[in-house]
Structures are given as structure tokens and as C-alpha cells.
Scaffold this motif. Sequence first.
Motif, PDB file in Angstrom:
ATOM      1  N   GLN A 155       0.829  -1.203   0.000  1.00 60.52           N
ATOM      2  CA  GLN A 155       0.000   0.000   0.000  1.00 60.52           C
ATOM      3  C   GLN A 155       0.868   1.259   0.000  1.00 60.52           C
ATOM      4  OE1 GLN A 155      -3.195  -0.319  -0.677  1.00 60.52           O
ATOM      5  NE2 GLN A 155      -2.796  -2.512  -0.631  1.00 60.52           N
ATOM      6  N   LEU A 156       1.970   1.237   0.727  1.00 61.69           N
ATOM      7  CA  LEU A 156       2.901   2.374   0.709  1.00 61.69           C
ATOM      8  C   LEU A 156       3.506   2.551  -0.688  1.00 61.69           C
ATOM      9  CD1 LEU A 156       4.595   1.886   4.176  1.00 61.69           C
ATOM     10  CD2 LEU A 156       3.038   3.737   3.507  1.00 61.69           C
ATOM     11  N   THR A 157       3.718   1.449  -1.387  1.00 57.81           N
ATOM     12  CA  THR A 157       4.194   1.529  -2.773  1.00 57.81           C
ATOM     13  C   THR A 157       3.185   2.282  -3.629  1.00 57.81           C
ATOM     14  OG1 THR A 157       5.378  -0.574  -2.522  1.00 57.81           O
ATOM     15  CG2 THR A 157       4.943   0.170  -4.772  1.00 57.81           C
ATOM     16  N   TYR A 158       1.898   1.994  -3.433  1.00 57.49           N
ATOM     17  CA  TYR A 158       0.865   2.672  -4.220  1.00 57.49           C
ATOM     18  C   TYR A 158       0.783   4.155  -3.874  1.00 57.49           C
ATOM     19  CZ  TYR A 158      -0.402  -2.078  -5.345  1.00 57.49           C
ATOM     20  OH  TYR A 158      -0.360  -3.381  -5.758  1.00 57.49           O
ATOM     21  N   ILE A 159       1.000   4.483  -2.622  1.00 56.35           N
ATOM     22  CA  ILE A 159       1.035   5.899  -2.245  1.00 56.35           C
ATOM     23  C   ILE A 159       2.186   6.595  -2.959  1.00 56.35           C
ATOM     24  CG2 ILE A 159       1.478   7.498  -0.327  1.00 56.35           C
ATOM     25  CD1 ILE A 159      -0.134   5.497   1.441  1.00 56.35           C
ATOM     26  N   ALA A 160       3.352   5.949  -2.986  1.00 51.28           N
ATOM     27  CA  ALA A 160       4.508   6.523  -3.696  1.00 51.28           C
ATOM     28  C   ALA A 160       4.217   6.654  -5.192  1.00 51.28           C
ATOM     29  CB  ALA A 160       5.748   5.661  -3.465  1.00 51.28           C
ATOM     30  N   MET A 161       3.567   5.650  -5.769  1.00 49.63           N
ATOM     31  CA  MET A 161       3.234   5.716  -7.191  1.00 49.63           C
ATOM     32  C   MET A 161       2.249   6.847  -7.473  1.00 49.63           C
ATOM     33  SD  MET A 161       2.980   1.606  -7.861  1.00 49.63           S
ATOM     34  CE  MET A 161       2.467   1.653  -9.575  1.00 49.63           C
ATOM     35  N   ALA A 162       1.268   7.012  -6.604  1.00 48.42           N
ATOM     36  CA  ALA A 162       0.295   8.099  -6.782  1.00 48.42           C
ATOM     37  C   ALA A 162       0.971   9.455  -6.623  1.00 48.42           C
ATOM     38  CB  ALA A 162      -0.849   7.945  -5.779  1.00 48.42           C
ATOM     39  N   ALA A 211       4.105  10.104  -7.246  1.00 48.00           N
ATOM     40  CA  ALA A 211       4.910  10.307  -8.460  1.00 48.00           C
ATOM     41  C   ALA A 211       4.021  10.733  -9.623  1.00 48.00           C
ATOM     42  CB  ALA A 211       5.668   9.022  -8.810  1.00 48.00           C
ATOM     43  N   TRP A 212       2.846  10.129  -9.728  1.00 52.08           N
ATOM     44  CA  TRP A 212       1.919  10.504 -10.793  1.00 52.08           C
ATOM     45  C   TRP A 212       1.522  11.977 -10.657  1.00 52.08           C
ATOM     46  CZ3 TRP A 212      -3.549  11.500 -10.536  1.00 52.08           C
ATOM     47  CH2 TRP A 212      -4.131  11.671 -11.806  1.00 52.08           C
ATOM     48  N   LEU A 213       1.194  12.392  -9.431  1.00 53.13           N
ATOM     49  CA  LEU A 213       0.813  13.792  -9.209  1.00 53.13           C
ATOM     50  C   LEU A 213       1.955  14.752  -9.528  1.00 53.13           C
ATOM     51  CD1 LEU A 213      -1.270  13.467  -5.922  1.00 53.13           C
ATOM     52  CD2 LEU A 213      -2.118  14.085  -8.219  1.00 53.13           C
ATOM     53  N   LYS A 214       3.171  14.356  -9.173  1.00 55.26           N
ATOM     54  CA  LYS A 214       4.315  15.242  -9.372  1.00 55.26           C
ATOM     55  C   LYS A 214       4.806  15.276 -10.820  1.00 55.26           C
ATOM     56  CE  LYS A 214       8.786  16.562  -7.698  1.00 55.26           C
ATOM     57  NZ  LYS A 214       9.541  16.808  -6.510  1.00 55.26           N
ATOM     58  N   TYR A 215       4.865  14.112 -11.452  1.00 51.04           N
ATOM     59  CA  TYR A 215       5.535  14.029 -12.748  1.00 51.04           C
ATOM     60  C   TYR A 215       4.616  13.831 -13.960  1.00 51.04           C
ATOM     61  CZ  TYR A 215       9.584  13.454  -9.768  1.00 51.04           C
ATOM     62  OH  TYR A 215      10.548  13.644  -8.827  1.00 51.04           O
ATOM     63  N   ALA A 216       3.392  13.372 -13.724  1.00 54.89           N
ATOM     64  CA  ALA A 216       2.555  13.011 -14.874  1.00 54.89           C
ATOM     65  C   ALA A 216       1.304  13.863 -15.034  1.00 54.89           C
ATOM     66  CB  ALA A 216       2.173  11.533 -14.771  1.00 54.89           C
ATOM     67  N   THR A 217       1.089  14.808 -14.144  1.00 55.12           N
ATOM     68  CA  THR A 217      -0.108  15.652 -14.274  1.00 55.12           C
ATOM     69  C   THR A 217       0.268  17.066 -14.621  1.00 55.12           C
ATOM     70  OG1 THR A 217      -0.147  16.095 -11.891  1.00 55.12           O
ATOM     71  CG2 THR A 217      -1.488  14.260 -12.703  1.00 55.12           C
TER      72      THR A 217
END
Length: 115
Positions: free
Chosen positions: A100-107, A109-115
Motif C-alpha cells: 500500500q505504501l508503494t501505491y502511495i509513492a506511485m500516486a 509520483a503521478w501527481l508530481k511528474y505526470a499531471t
Amino acid sequence: MQVKHMFADFFLQTPKMLSGRGEYLHSGRAQHAGVHTLGSILVFVLMGAPVLFILITCVLEWIVHFNIDYCKARYSDSKQLTPQQAAFWRAAGADQALHQLTYIAMAAAWLKYAT
């Protein structure tokens, strides 16, 4: 990600994925991590994430997921844990929390780098 995790971890595991998990170079664990990765790719595609972001993030997820599961298997095997022992459930809970912490990190990263 939560729905993807539920299916990948609890509904789509094959006997090959579940056996021999204490071996590091276990093809079943690699396949299991691959199922997670494919699910994450689908989620990020649906979210409109850039291809390079998806590639990097999902390769990292595969590596992290593979190693989290290996560590849990090695620990559980070394302690000969069974579902009747509290330590088995603590190991399972720690495994799930790390995912679950991995998914938080992925989210993040998505907010920072992909939006």
C-alpha cells in the motif's frame, strides 16, 4: 490501485505463483509481480499518464513487489509460520502495508511528474 491489488494478490494467483516462494529467482513470483505490473499499466493508461512515466513507474513497481514478497516468504519460511500463529498475520499485514505504501509513492509520483 486497490481493486487491482485485490485481484492480483487474492484472485489471480496460480499454484505456481504460490509455491516455492522462499527461492529468490522464483518464476512464479516474477509472474505474480508481472500481474501487478500489468494491472498498474492499465490503471495509469486509464488515468492518461505519459508512456515513459508508466514504463519507469511500473518497472520499479515490479522490482519492489517482487522483493517485498520474497522477504515475506523468506521470513515466514524461516520462522515456519502457519495461519494459526499471530506472527503469520503480522508478516502478512506488514507485506500488505508495504504494498500500500508503494501505491502511495506511485500516486505521489503521478501527481508530481505526470499531471
